[in-house]
Design an enzyme around this catalytic site. Structure first.
Site, PDB file in Angstrom:
ATOM      1  N   CYS A  92       0.844  -1.203   0.000  1.00 57.79           N
ATOM      2  CA  CYS A  92       0.000   0.000   0.000  1.00 57.79           C
ATOM      3  C   CYS A  92       0.875   1.247   0.000  1.00 57.79           C
ATOM      4  CB  CYS A  92      -0.930  -0.025   1.209  1.00 57.79           C
ATOM      5  SG  CYS A  92      -2.008   1.418   1.285  1.00 57.79           S
TER       6      CYS A  92
ATOM      7  N   CYS B 279      -0.589   4.093   2.090  1.00 57.81           N
ATOM      8  CA  CYS B 279      -0.448   3.937   3.548  1.00 57.81           C
ATOM      9  C   CYS B 279       1.003   4.171   3.992  1.00 57.81           C
ATOM     10  CB  CYS B 279      -0.836   2.535   4.000  1.00 57.81           C
ATOM     11  SG  CYS B 279      -2.270   1.852   3.174  1.00 57.81           S
ATOM     12  N   ASP B 280       1.959   3.670   3.223  1.00 58.64           N
ATOM     13  CA  ASP B 280       3.345   3.583   3.724  1.00 58.64           C
ATOM     14  C   ASP B 280       4.356   4.439   2.979  1.00 58.64           C
ATOM     15  OD1 ASP B 280       2.461   1.690   5.556  1.00 58.64           O
ATOM     16  OD2 ASP B 280       2.806   0.036   4.184  1.00 58.64           O
TER      17      ASP B 280
END
Ligand code: NAP
Length: 303
Positions: free
Chosen positions: A131, A134-135
């Site tokens: 992701c 997300c990261d």
């Protein structure tokens, strides 16, 4: 049985949210279940540019708009981890609850496929991520490698360049993704492309990813690319574990449906990325959800 609904929808991505909107507006008692945050893969997608009428907006924003509308007309949304769906349209949750429905709609989507190479599983969360949204920010001014040449790989590579230098590795000498995103990638100074290589091993030092071993598909020579992050985007697999005893899936696990989105079991429907089809897009998922809900409404009305 403690709980009854006209329709239980499993999965609150674009297909599930659209079905919830249509079914609740039609007056069906509707339960929308998900075992994660609503929005499906949209919440892991940086930007959506091909959903008509919205211009370019973030995946999270589109997910939230869809979810708000999905529950604005009386549908109930709940966390629910579905363990099994039976032929009798009983939805069994992993916490032991059982919910009886007149119709069940499976809109569970797909999950990211693993590379299945040494060093991958043990480094998830230590440099291996599925992701970018997300990261990505963890990799500011670092080098990351994206594996794959599909739309997901290229779109998320563009997002990662906000933070990192990106190397995209593809196994052929052509991308699978749409031309427009290919052109953006090829014009981006922060993206390097390595063709005709496959990932063989992820290497780590002190508990964190430090590089990836690649093999040339023609010469079989290997090289190690130093990097802090690895983002595999090598395709998706359908999330149909809870249906394994129903006999409604093809050999790859995708659900087979008719033009009304109904499976071979009356009253059990599927919509969105989880079904066997050619074009997996937000717009085709919403289309499937609407068709399914409308047919479910007519079927229940005729009962
Ligand atoms: P995808 O289109 O199936 O692409 C997967 C990529 O990974 C391909 O380049 C494939 O290479 C490569 N690959 C597969 N297995 C590999 C392995 N073991 N090692 C190295 N490379 C490997 O997957 P996706 O990008 O996740 O997209 C899934 C679906 O969602 C598609 O239908 C896509 O169009 C859709 N989608 C649409 C959008 C959009 O419209 N904006 C965004 C995201 C996804 P080969 O090409 O050589 O097979």
């Amino acid at each position: 049985m403690e709980r009854y609904y006209d329709l239980v929808i499993v999965g609150a991505g674009p297909a599930g949210c659209t079905a919830s909107l249509y079914a609740s507006r039609a007056g069906l008692s509707t339960l929308l279940l998900d075992n994660g945050a609503p929005g499906g893969k949209l919440i892991k997608t940086f930007e959506i540019a091909n959903y008509p009428g919205t211009g370019v907006l973030s995946g999270v924003d589109l997910a939230m708009k869809m979810f708000e509308q999905a529950t604005a007309f009386g549908a109930t949304y709940e966390y629910g981890d579905v363990a099994e769906i039976t032929k009798d349209k009983v939805v069994k949750l992993s916490d032991g609850q059982e919910i009886q429905a007149k119709a069940v709609l499976i809109a569970t989507g797909t999950k990211e496929r693993l590379l299945n190479i040494p060093g991958e599983k043990e480094n998830i969360g230590r440099g291996v991520s599925f992701c970018a949204v997300c990261d990505g920010a963890f990799f500011k001014d670092k080098d990351v490698v994206v594996i794959g040449g599909g739309n997901s790989a290229l779109e998320e590579s563009m997002y990662l360049t906000k933070f990192a230098n990106v190397t995209i590795v593809i196994r052929r000498d052509v991308f699978r993704a749409e031309k427009q995103i290919q052109e953006q990638v090829e014009a981006n100074d922060k993206i390097k492309i390595i063709t005709k290589h496959i990932p063989k091993e992820i290497v780590s030092e002190n508990g964190k990813v430090s590089g990836i071993v690649l093999e040339n598909v023609d010469t079989h020579e290997t090289q190690t690319i130093p990097c802090s992050g690895i983002f595999p985007y090598v395709g998706q697999d359908p999330m149909t574990q809870s249906l394994k005893d129903l006999g409604v899936c093809d050999e790859r696990g995708y659900v087979i449906v008719d033009k009304n989105m109904e499976t071979c079991i009356p009253g059990i429907y599927a919509a969105g990325d989880v079904i066997q089809k050619d074009l997996r897009q937000v717009v085709t998922a919403t289309n499937d959800g609407a068709i399914a809900a409308q047919h479910i409404f007519h079927s229940i009305s005729n009962l």
